[in-house]
Design a protein around this motif. Structure first.
Motif, short mmCIF file in Angstrom:
data_model
loop_
_atom_site.label_atom_id
_atom_site.label_comp_id
_atom_site.label_asym_id
_atom_site.label_seq_id
_atom_site.Cartn_x
_atom_site.Cartn_y
_atom_site.Cartn_z
N GLU A 32 0.83 -1.21 0.00
CA GLU A 32 0.00 0.00 0.00
C GLU A 32 0.86 1.26 0.00
N PHE A 33 1.96 1.22 0.74
CA PHE A 33 2.84 2.38 0.80
C PHE A 33 3.53 2.59 -0.53
N HIS A 35 2.34 1.87 -3.40
CA HIS A 35 1.34 2.46 -4.29
C HIS A 35 1.26 3.98 -4.11
N ARG A 36 1.31 4.44 -2.86
CA ARG A 36 1.23 5.89 -2.63
C ARG A 36 2.42 6.61 -3.26
N ASP A 39 1.93 6.67 -6.97
CA ASP A 39 0.87 7.63 -7.32
C ASP A 39 1.42 9.05 -7.31
N THR A 40 2.22 9.38 -6.30
CA THR A 40 2.84 10.71 -6.24
C THR A 40 3.71 10.95 -7.45
N GLN A 43 1.49 11.50 -10.59
CA GLN A 43 0.86 12.82 -10.58
C GLN A 43 1.85 13.90 -11.02
N VAL A 271 6.10 13.74 1.98
CA VAL A 271 4.93 13.21 2.68
C VAL A 271 5.44 12.51 3.93
N TYR A 273 5.16 10.78 7.84
CA TYR A 273 4.37 9.93 8.74
C TYR A 273 5.06 9.92 10.11
N ILE A 307 0.79 12.97 7.38
CA ILE A 307 -0.26 11.97 7.46
C ILE A 307 -0.35 11.47 8.90
N GLU A 311 -4.84 9.93 7.44
CA GLU A 311 -5.41 11.11 6.80
C GLU A 311 -4.47 12.29 6.91
#
Length: 534
Positions: A32-33, A35-36, A39-40, A43, A271, A273, A307, A311
């Protein structure tokens, strides 16, 4: 191979989400990480290329220079397989093109290289009968691994600074001499590995975090910055890395790296965490983790996002990162710090002592009583009282007979959320000293001044400013560098401090959401009898 067969390889549950980490070197990236991060990247590509789809470009080359599970290479391959379907309709031809011309990796160990090949090629051998590609003549394909040795000089590796005594251990064990960072010429190394004058458009990865060569996590040196530095020397269009966040405000040997990163206007996005375990569930990385996007064509502010519990804590804010010597991680904190620093006041790092303020190590052997001592000195050591001869103190002996405020040099818990940031102060009377467990946060002529100072250190305001520089449990003198040094002939409260610096209701609410209150009546004192036999 059919479209259905290829699609089934991505079915849930994803095996890569179930693999346990092998060591502090080999922290696997959750799917999942990954994928983020991808995605960044996609974009940013779309913004820079008039909305174009990165995954529909058959020319872009990707490199993971520190592949472990192969998650990045696998997901890049999957996305390209979907994105190039119109350009290259035949699935086998498409997969062969992607894996032989677009996707490259360097394993960090023999084991992880084999794991990555299974993830990407669906076979231990790239040219095996079960491999999804028919384009390789070699077993490795484009996921390279060969054992590399350290270059020892005066007991240390000249590239990664590993200790020869712990990692020069024979051919039967991993050397942990990672090929990507053990070279003076990274471009020549890429040519030697992959056979061409390689220019990568995207470098992405999750590098080894530290070399635990005998420190057992206590004194291990970080090495992730070495991977980032080598990657940027290859001059990719984009670089995307996930690393521990402690480089932002601390980290052993990371001062130059932090200075360079904060000044680099090509950093386009971060980003963050900060909550323990959130980015990588089950992996204890103090200070949290973050990933960044570096863009060769960018020259401006960096978009910073935090995050928390899955969120964003607020809107992404674009800001220049070198306003201070550390990265202020939370966007909400910037306006508060700016108001405090606008007064240009002296800061507490000028008052707080360095480590080992009286020259006594943490394991100093003290006496439980002062019986038989000619000139006994009360000692605060390891959260208990003890005694030693006064003559043993040869460092800062002038502080012995002053009122002092002591703070533990390490403060933090194993909790996912840190809310105190500093221990409760200890007011130590004249005739006392301490071991390395503590710092002398300040010394005074009177008990009243020391007490007011202790109460000041207990405020949420002070501990919030400390939190902006405190990336780990260590509460060294440097973490006090944002805290104003005021006068202590009055008792400071949070309300007085909020008013002094003109903080808004929103800023006050943010501070109090981040920092738990100390019980102001419970700060410790050494002014009791402490076990005297006199």
């Amino acid at each position: 191979m059919s479209e259905a067969d290829f699609a089934l390889r991505g079915r849930n549950p994803d095996v890569l989400s179930c693999i346990a980490n092998l060591s502090n070197d080999e922290v696997f990236t959750p799917p999942e990480f990954a994928h983020r991060m991808l995605d960044t990247l996609a974009q940013a590509w779309a913004r820079d290329h008039d909305g174009a789809n990165l995954w529909a470009n058959a020319q872009v080359r990707f490199l993971d220079p520190c592949t472990k599970s192969g998650i990045f290479l696998r997901e890049i391959t999957r996305r390209l397989t979907e994105g190039l379907a119109e350009q290259i309709p035949d699935l086998q031809t498409r997969v062969d093109h992607i894996l032989t011309r677009q996707v490259y990796g360097i394993g960090i160990t023999e084991l992880t290289a084999m794991l990555a090949r299974r993830s990407v090629y669906c076979s231990r051998h790239a040219n095996g009968e079960h491999s999804v590609t028919k384009g390789f003549n070699t077993s490795d394909g484009h996921i390279w691994f060969e054992r590399v040795e350290h270059t020892w000089e005066n007991g240390r590796c000249t590239f990664c600074k590993a200790g020869q005594g712990s990692l020069d251990r024979g051919d039967d064990r991993e050397s942990h001499a990672y090929a990507f960072i053990h070279t003076d010429d990274i471009k020549a190394r890429m040519t030697a590995l992959f056979g061409d004058d390689m220019q990568f458009d995207v470098i992405i990865g999750n590098p080894p975090y530290q070399l635990d060569d005998g420190g057992y996590g206590q004194s291990a040196a970080p090495i992730y910055q070495l991977f980032v530095e080598k990657a940027l020397q290859l001059d990719p269009h984009y670089a995307v890395f996930v690393t521990p966040s402690r480089w932002m405000a601390g980290g052993k040997g990371l001062n130059k790296y932090r200075e360079t990163m904060l000044a680099d206007k090509r950093l386009r996005a971060i980003v963050d965490y900060p909550k323990l375990y959130e980015g990588f569930p089950g992996v204890k990385i103090r200070g949290g983790i973050s990933y960044f996007l570096w863009d060769r064509g960018h020259n401006g502010p960096c978009a910073v996002q935090t995050i928390w519990d899955g969120e964003p804590t607020g809107p992404t804010v674009e800001r220049y990162l070198d306003a201070y010597d550390v990265l202020v991680r939370r966007n909400e904190a910037v306006s508060i710090l700016d108001k405090v620093r606008a007064k240009k006041e002296t800061t507490l790092d000028q008052r707080v002592s360095s480590r080992k303020p009286f020259g006594l190590a943490t394991n100093f052997k003290f006496k439980k009583t002062n019986k038989g001592m000619s000139d006994p000195l009360k000692l605060h050591a390891n959260q208990q009282f003890g005694w030693t001869e006064r003559s043993i103190i040869t460092v800062n002996d002038g502080l012995i007979d002053r009122w002092k405020v002591l703070m533990t040099a390490v403060q933090g818990t194993s909790a996912a959320i840190e809310t105190k940031f500093l221990s409760k102060p200890i007011v130590a009377e004249p005739g006392t000293a301490c071991t390395e467990t503590y710092l002398v946060a300040g010394h005074f002529d009177t008990e009243a001044e020391a007490t007011n100072y202790a109460r000041y250190l207990s405020t949420r305001f002070v501990r919030f400013l400390v939190s902006l520089r405190k990336a780990t449990q260590h509460a060294t003198r440097d973490v006090y560098k944002f805290v104003p040094d005021l006068t202590y002939d009055e008792a400071w409260t949070d309300e007085k401090l909020y008013k002094r610096y003109g903080l808004s209701d929103e800023e006050i609410a943010f501070i109090e959401s981040q920092v738990a209150a100390h019980n102001m009546d419970l700060f410790e004192t050494m002014a009791d009898d402490g076990g005297t036999d006199e």
